[in-house]
Design a protein around this motif. Structure first.
Motif, PDB file in Angstrom:
ATOM      1  N   ASN A  59     -74.523   2.336 -17.622  1.00 20.48           N
ATOM      2  CA  ASN A  59     -73.334   2.568 -16.794  1.00 20.48           C
ATOM      3  C   ASN A  59     -72.431   3.575 -17.499  1.00 20.48           C
ATOM      4  O   ASN A  59     -71.826   3.267 -18.527  1.00 20.48           O
ATOM      5  CB  ASN A  59     -72.592   1.247 -16.576  1.00 20.48           C
ATOM      6  CG  ASN A  59     -71.435   1.382 -15.602  1.00 20.48           C
ATOM      7  OD1 ASN A  59     -70.682   2.338 -15.657  1.00 20.48           O
ATOM      8  ND2 ASN A  59     -71.287   0.397 -14.713  1.00 20.48           N
ATOM      9  N   PRO A  60     -72.309   4.808 -16.981  1.00 22.64           N
ATOM     10  CA  PRO A  60     -71.482   5.826 -17.644  1.00 22.64           C
ATOM     11  C   PRO A  60     -70.033   5.388 -17.844  1.00 22.64           C
ATOM     12  O   PRO A  60     -69.410   5.732 -18.855  1.00 22.64           O
ATOM     13  CB  PRO A  60     -71.572   7.023 -16.696  1.00 22.64           C
ATOM     14  CG  PRO A  60     -72.852   6.829 -15.967  1.00 22.64           C
ATOM     15  CD  PRO A  60     -72.988   5.339 -15.787  1.00 22.64           C
ATOM     16  N   ASP A  61     -69.487   4.629 -16.878  1.00 22.87           N
ATOM     17  CA  ASP A  61     -68.099   4.184 -17.013  1.00 22.87           C
ATOM     18  C   ASP A  61     -67.951   3.192 -18.162  1.00 22.87           C
ATOM     19  O   ASP A  61     -67.000   3.257 -18.948  1.00 22.87           O
ATOM     20  CB  ASP A  61     -67.628   3.531 -15.705  1.00 22.87           C
ATOM     21  CG  ASP A  61     -67.481   4.537 -14.579  1.00 22.87           C
ATOM     22  OD1 ASP A  61     -67.291   5.734 -14.877  1.00 22.87           O
ATOM     23  OD2 ASP A  61     -67.567   4.129 -13.411  1.00 22.87           O
ATOM     24  N   LEU A  62     -68.901   2.264 -18.260  1.00 21.44           N
ATOM     25  CA  LEU A  62     -68.875   1.313 -19.368  1.00 21.44           C
ATOM     26  C   LEU A  62     -69.080   2.020 -20.705  1.00 21.44           C
ATOM     27  O   LEU A  62     -68.442   1.691 -21.710  1.00 21.44           O
ATOM     28  CB  LEU A  62     -69.966   0.258 -19.194  1.00 21.44           C
ATOM     29  CG  LEU A  62     -69.644  -0.959 -18.316  1.00 21.44           C
ATOM     30  CD1 LEU A  62     -70.855  -1.887 -18.264  1.00 21.44           C
ATOM     31  CD2 LEU A  62     -68.429  -1.704 -18.850  1.00 21.44           C
ATOM     32  N   SER A  63     -69.966   2.991 -20.699  1.00 23.51           N
ATOM     33  CA  SER A  63     -70.216   3.749 -21.929  1.00 23.51           C
ATOM     34  C   SER A  63     -68.962   4.473 -22.387  1.00 23.51           C
ATOM     35  O   SER A  63     -68.631   4.503 -23.573  1.00 23.51           O
ATOM     36  CB  SER A  63     -71.347   4.749 -21.687  1.00 23.51           C
ATOM     37  OG  SER A  63     -71.633   5.479 -22.847  1.00 23.51           O
ATOM     38  N   SER A  64     -68.241   5.051 -21.420  1.00 24.33           N
ATOM     39  CA  SER A  64     -66.992   5.741 -21.742  1.00 24.33           C
ATOM     40  C   SER A  64     -65.939   4.771 -22.276  1.00 24.33           C
ATOM     41  O   SER A  64     -65.221   5.060 -23.238  1.00 24.33           O
ATOM     42  CB  SER A  64     -66.467   6.468 -20.504  1.00 24.33           C
ATOM     43  OG  SER A  64     -65.236   7.100 -20.770  1.00 24.33           O
ATOM     44  N   LEU A  65     -65.856   3.591 -21.648  1.00 19.49           N
ATOM     45  CA  LEU A  65     -64.917   2.569 -22.112  1.00 19.49           C
ATOM     46  C   LEU A  65     -65.284   2.085 -23.512  1.00 19.49           C
ATOM     47  O   LEU A  65     -64.412   1.839 -24.356  1.00 19.49           O
ATOM     48  CB  LEU A  65     -64.893   1.391 -21.133  1.00 19.49           C
ATOM     49  CG  LEU A  65     -64.133   1.599 -19.824  1.00 19.49           C
ATOM     50  CD1 LEU A  65     -64.419   0.452 -18.865  1.00 19.49           C
ATOM     51  CD2 LEU A  65     -62.636   1.713 -20.093  1.00 19.49           C
ATOM     52  N   GLU A 106     -72.200  -6.364 -15.260  1.00 20.91           N
ATOM     53  CA  GLU A 106     -71.402  -5.156 -15.369  1.00 20.91           C
ATOM     54  C   GLU A 106     -69.970  -5.335 -14.866  1.00 20.91           C
ATOM     55  O   GLU A 106     -69.030  -4.795 -15.449  1.00 20.91           O
ATOM     56  CB  GLU A 106     -72.075  -4.003 -14.627  1.00 20.91           C
ATOM     57  CG  GLU A 106     -73.376  -3.542 -15.299  1.00 20.91           C
ATOM     58  CD  GLU A 106     -73.936  -2.286 -14.677  1.00 20.91           C
ATOM     59  OE1 GLU A 106     -73.313  -1.761 -13.719  1.00 20.91           O
ATOM     60  OE2 GLU A 106     -74.993  -1.814 -15.137  1.00 20.91           O
ATOM     61  N   SER A 110     -66.884  -4.656 -17.236  1.00 17.14           N
ATOM     62  CA  SER A 110     -65.974  -3.563 -16.896  1.00 17.14           C
ATOM     63  C   SER A 110     -64.522  -4.001 -16.983  1.00 17.14           C
ATOM     64  O   SER A 110     -63.689  -3.319 -17.586  1.00 17.14           O
ATOM     65  CB  SER A 110     -66.287  -3.055 -15.485  1.00 17.14           C
ATOM     66  OG  SER A 110     -65.418  -1.994 -15.143  1.00 17.14           O
ATOM     67  N   SER A 114     -62.047  -2.674 -19.938  1.00 11.41           N
ATOM     68  CA  SER A 114     -60.863  -1.902 -19.527  1.00 11.41           C
ATOM     69  C   SER A 114     -59.604  -2.477 -20.155  1.00 11.41           C
ATOM     70  O   SER A 114     -58.760  -1.737 -20.699  1.00 11.41           O
ATOM     71  CB  SER A 114     -60.730  -1.898 -18.007  1.00 11.41           C
ATOM     72  OG  SER A 114     -61.793  -1.204 -17.400  1.00 11.41           O
TER      73      SER A 114
END
Length: 409
Positions: A59-65, A106, A110, A114
């Protein structure tokens, strides 16, 4: 203890060996127990095994977080006093249990990531602000700053304690403390052996002064402390240039001979000299040639850019240096003559060179006026300094572009 040495760098205009710039990634070892990142800063996704690790990598968003959380945690740990850092570590362990309870779901991860990333980012920012306030107080009250810095265990506070030992003996930092703190700073560089090796060479060079060795250690630590991040953390070390003079200008300028020099923690010029219209015009007229030279100079160009930034700082903070015989000997004795006699018209047309030559005297006069108004130099000294500043500024750039062609023999 850092050996007492005398500093030497490569000659100012010598092309240095280029080194690749590697991204300095911080790892959240407490959270994930690994230190090489592929898609996330805290672990290597190629080696992911758990449901949580796969969820983050997929998950790119999770990776970024995860990346944001990791960097904020490390920055907070580095900038918090010891007792607060211990408390944050305990708190992080508790959070990890909550994370594990998500079982790789996920949506659960997430929300949890966050909230935690935002909290750690705020904690890191507050910690950095508090530590920077202590550092900024060093010129006014070094003894009090020393007492406060002793409460910290991170590399930045350690480097400043070494600085105080060298430059503010009244702060009473002991030799034993310096030994311990030096180990802390060098160990923090373990994720990138190149600066660690370079620092060791500088500290063991018999031509390097101990002042420069200490300031280089500080410089390398500041580079890794997060001042250039998006949060806009302002530099607080700028007082050292006025206080330590030549040693500081030497230690904080071009060092690596590669794109790493783009990270040199060079403070902005003092005042608005180089924002004067005459200087803006001079810069505009030579910029096309500088741009052409940059295209063919590789990453070594960043060393020149760092030197130029340091020159602007020195010219505005310590303009009296330009009154000292031999303080700065340009590589080019007469840059104006080189401009006039440039041989390759196809590279640099005569009309463009004439425009540049016509812009030199206005820049010199603007500098002279600024020095009298802002720095209160006499007209005689201001004239000498302004002539040296303009000539050195031009010489630096003529040396940079000189390999493209050159003056007629």
């Amino acid at each position: 203890m850092i050996a007492r040495l005398q500093h030497t760098k490569a000659p100012r205009y010598t092309r240095l060996t280029s080194h690749p710039l590697s991204r300095l990634l911080l790892c959240l070892c407490l959270a994930f127990g690994a230190n090489t990142a592929v898609h996330a800063a805290s672990f290597d996704c190629a080696k992911a095994t758990s449901d949580i690790e796969h969820a983050i990598c997929n998950n790119p968003d999770l990776s970024s977080l995860d990346d944001r959380l990791s960097e904020s945690y490390q920055l907070a740990m580095a900038n918090l006093p010891g007792d607060q850092a211990d408390a944050l570590r305990t708190e992080q362990r508790s959070w990890l249990k909550q994370r594990d309870a998500c079982n790789g779901q996920e949506s659960c991860l997430s929300d949890l990531f966050s909230q935690r990333a935002a909290l750690l980012q705020d904690t890191a920012k507050q910690a950095a602000t508090a530590l920077d306030a202590i550092i900024a107080s060093i010129p006014a009250n070094p003894a009090t700053a020393e007492q406060q810095l002793q409460q910290y265990r991170g590399p930045l506070a350690s480097a400043w304690l070494i600085y105080l030992h060298q430059f503010a003996p009244a702060s009473k930092v002991t030799d034993a403390e310096v030994e311990k703190r030096h180990l802390t700073v060098v160990t923090a560089m373990n994720d990138d052996k190149f600066p660690q090796s370079l620092l060791r060479d500088i500290e063991n060079d018999p031509k390097t002064s101990h002042d420069v060795a200490v300031l280089t250690l500080l410089r390398m630590t500041i580079e890794r402390a997060g001042y250039e991040d998006a949060d806009g953390r302002p530099y607080v070390h700028c007082f050292i240039f006025k206080q330590q003079g030549a040693a500081a200008y030497d230690a904080f300028g071009a060092l690596y001979g590669s794109s790493r020099d783009s990270q040199a923690p060079i403070c902005p010029p003092q005042g608005d000299l180089f924002e004067q219209p005459a200087w803006q015009q001079l810069t505009k007229l030579i910029e096309p040639m500088v741009g052409k030279a940059s295209e063919n100079s590789g990453t070594i160009r960043y060393a020149s850019y760092a030197d130029w930034a340091m020159f602007r700082l020195r010219a505005t903070v310590s303009p009296e240096d330009f009154l000292k015989p031999g303080q700065r000997t340009p590589a080019t004795d007469d840059p104006e003559q080189l401009i006039r006699s440039w041989s390759d018209e196809s590279v640099w047309p005569k009309t463009q060179r004439e425009q540049l030559l016509a812009a030199i005297e206005p820049a010199r006069l603007a500098t002279m006026g600024w020095l009298q108004t802002e720095k209160h130099f006499s007209a005689s000294d201001a004239a000498k300094i302004s002539d040296a500043i303009v000539k050195t500024w031009l010489s630096d750039r003529m040396d940079f572009i000189g390999e493209m062609s050159g003056p007629e023999d």
